[in-house]
Scaffold this active site. Structure first.
Site, short mmCIF file in Angstrom:
data_model
loop_
_atom_site.label_atom_id
_atom_site.label_comp_id
_atom_site.label_asym_id
_atom_site.label_seq_id
_atom_site.Cartn_x
_atom_site.Cartn_y
_atom_site.Cartn_z
N ASP A 24 -11.55 -9.93 4.02
CA ASP A 24 -12.87 -9.96 3.37
C ASP A 24 -13.33 -11.41 3.20
O ASP A 24 -14.50 -11.75 3.39
CB ASP A 24 -12.83 -9.29 1.98
CG ASP A 24 -13.21 -7.82 2.03
OD1 ASP A 24 -12.88 -7.16 3.05
OD2 ASP A 24 -13.81 -7.31 1.07
N LYS A 65 4.71 -14.89 1.03
CA LYS A 65 4.93 -15.57 -0.26
C LYS A 65 6.44 -15.67 -0.41
O LYS A 65 7.03 -15.10 -1.32
CB LYS A 65 4.31 -14.75 -1.40
CG LYS A 65 2.82 -14.95 -1.58
CD LYS A 65 2.42 -16.33 -2.08
CE LYS A 65 2.82 -16.54 -3.52
NZ LYS A 65 2.47 -17.92 -3.99
N ASP A 96 -1.34 -17.83 -0.28
CA ASP A 96 -2.35 -18.44 -1.16
C ASP A 96 -2.92 -19.71 -0.52
O ASP A 96 -4.13 -19.97 -0.58
CB ASP A 96 -1.80 -18.71 -2.57
CG ASP A 96 -0.47 -19.45 -2.58
OD1 ASP A 96 0.16 -19.58 -1.51
OD2 ASP A 96 -0.06 -19.90 -3.66
N TYR A 142 0.81 -1.22 0.00
CA TYR A 142 0.00 0.00 0.00
C TYR A 142 0.85 1.27 0.00
O TYR A 142 0.43 2.29 -0.52
CB TYR A 142 -0.90 0.03 1.24
CG TYR A 142 -2.23 -0.67 1.09
CD1 TYR A 142 -2.29 -1.98 0.66
CD2 TYR A 142 -3.42 -0.01 1.39
CE1 TYR A 142 -3.51 -2.63 0.53
CE2 TYR A 142 -4.63 -0.65 1.27
CZ TYR A 142 -4.68 -1.96 0.85
OH TYR A 142 -5.89 -2.58 0.73
N ASP A 170 -5.75 -7.45 3.80
CA ASP A 170 -6.96 -6.82 3.25
C ASP A 170 -7.80 -7.87 2.55
O ASP A 170 -9.00 -8.02 2.80
CB ASP A 170 -6.55 -5.71 2.27
CG ASP A 170 -7.75 -5.07 1.62
OD1 ASP A 170 -8.71 -4.75 2.34
OD2 ASP A 170 -7.75 -4.91 0.38
C1 IPM Z 1 -10.26 -1.93 4.25
C2 IPM Z 1 -10.62 -1.24 2.97
C3 IPM Z 1 -9.57 -0.15 2.69
C4 IPM Z 1 -8.24 -0.84 2.50
C5 IPM Z 1 -9.89 0.79 1.51
C6 IPM Z 1 -11.20 1.48 1.67
C7 IPM Z 1 -8.78 1.79 1.29
O1 IPM Z 1 -10.72 -2.16 1.93
O2 IPM Z 1 -10.15 -1.26 5.29
O3 IPM Z 1 -10.11 -3.16 4.23
O4 IPM Z 1 -7.92 -1.32 1.41
O5 IPM Z 1 -7.48 -0.88 3.47
MG MG Z 2 -10.62 -4.18 2.54
#
Ligand code: IPM
Ligand code: MG
Length: 369
Positions: free
Chosen positions: A251, A191, A223, A141, A247
């Site tokens: 999710d 990785k 992975d 990032y 990240d």
């Molecule tokens: C998260 C979100 C953020 C990230 C975005 C909104 C910048 O996806 O907090 O997981 O990628 O960190």
């Molecule tokens: Mg996110």
């Protein structure tokens, strides 16, 4: 106790869910005799529209004068032009970076009440309770160079995954500290078969691990971890990973429990003192649901406020040292689920979903006692 909380709703469903958290915090204040004051300012897309900046200076000053930040979400189609110079997401990235919040804690818990809402078979969900520690101020990032350009051969762009040993060490240490109070197992993801930065990550994780002989350290390729999270989620206790890996995997991990709308997060630069006292001074920590601004459902009162409300519980616990208060909020969320009240994301066919504010009212009502 007095506390000053910066409430930054942001865009999309961000403001809708944060309002519900404030309701719940107010209920905590009434029941336990605390005086919470709220300060607010624009951030993200709306801030770009009104001030030209994703994180205006005034908002940053409000944040710096507060004890903790309750954040909603940023972004939306209006600001999604890939060529845009300023993006709503710059707001949250700048906040994390300037507050030095290098560890993002994302607890993934499966509520028994929601097993039907999970895409996984129920037998895979037994004993699933882990926490992802995502490195938050470095990695892919933030590494430089990060830019885009054009030459005679066409358009090019670069992002860089860079880490110093210090950056890896401090976040891995947080993972080990958390594991000590849990099931004493750390999965460190990388990785290393491909990336130099991952080989350094693995080396440092091993070195830090020596200081925690009571905790098992398992190195796992990221992975493979993506696969294990859905085929074998109960093996995990604490997962620590680079920013982007964390990240993506969080999710994925979120939906195991039935919905992205259930997962809170805390972004911190240290863990609270072990004596349960409130940490004074220093920069505030930030609490936000892991879901985004969900523009498709914004303004319709469909959003699940639980991830934000559970983030407020983390704020009470980690920033203010209010453990009983945090538990009261978490218990209220559980009770509402047990009673069968749900927003659309976790409702099963045939159930009539409640609105965002109905769910918030119920939780606040239970907290108030
Ligand atoms: C998260 C979100 C953020 C990230 C975005 C909104 C910048 O996806 O907090 O997981 O990628 O960190
Ligand atoms: Mg996110």
């Amino acid at each position: 106790m007095d506390a000053r909380i910066a409430v930054l709703g942001g865009d999309g469903i961000g403001p809708e869910v944060t309002v519900e958290s404030v309701k719940v915090l107010d209920a905590v204040g009434r029941r336990f005799n605390h005086e919470f004051t709220y300060v607010t300012g624009p951030v993200g897309g709306l801030a770009i529209d009104t001030t030209g900046q994703a994180l205006p200076t005034d908002t940053m000053n409000i944040v710096l004068g507060s004890d903790a930040v309750l954040f909603g979400a940023v972004g939306g189609p209006k600001w999604d032009d890939p060529q845009a110079k300023i993006r709503p997401e710059d707001g949250i990235l700048a906040l994390r970076k300037s507050l030095g919040l290098f560890a993002n804690l994302r607890p993934c818990k499966v509520y028994e009440q929601l097993i039907d809402a999970s895409p996984l078979r129920p037998e895979l969900l037994v004993d699933v309770d882990f926490i992802i520690v995502r490195e938050l101020t470095g990695g892919l990032y933030f590494g430089k160079p990060k830019r885009r350009w054009e030459n005679s051969r066409g358009r090019r762009a670069v992002d860089t995954l860079a880490y110093s040993e210090k950056e890896i060490e401090r976040v891995v240490r947080i993972a080990f500290e958390l594991a000590r109070d849990r099931k004493k197992r750390v999965h460190s993801l990388d990785k290393m078969n491909v990336m130099e930065s991952s080989r350094l990550w693995r080396e440092i994780a091993t070195e830090v691990g020596i200081e925690y002989p009571d905790v098992d350290l398992i190195h796992m390729l990221a992975d493979n971890a993506a696969m294990q999270i859905i085929t074998n989620p109960s093996i995990f206790d604490v997962i620590v990973a680079e920013n982007t890996f964390g990240d993506i995997l969080s999710d994925e991990a979120a939906v195991i429990g039935g919905s992205l709308g259930m997962l809170p997060s805390a972004s911190v630069s240290s863990l609270p003192p072990k004596n349960g006292r409130r940490r004074r001074g220093g920069k505030p920590s930030l609490y936000e649901p892991i879901h985004g601004s969900a523009p498709d459902i914004a303004g319709k009162s469909l959003a699940n406020p639980m991830a934000s409300i559970l983030s407020a519980a983390m704020l009470l616990r980690l920033s203010l040292g209010l453990e009983s208060e945090a538990q009261a909020v978490e218990n209220a969320v559980e009770s509402v689920l047990t009673e069968g009240y749900r927003t659309g994301d976790i409702a099963t066919t045939g159930e009539r979903p409640l609105t965002t504010s109905q769910v918030g009212d119920m939780i606040a009502g239970l907290v108030a006692g």
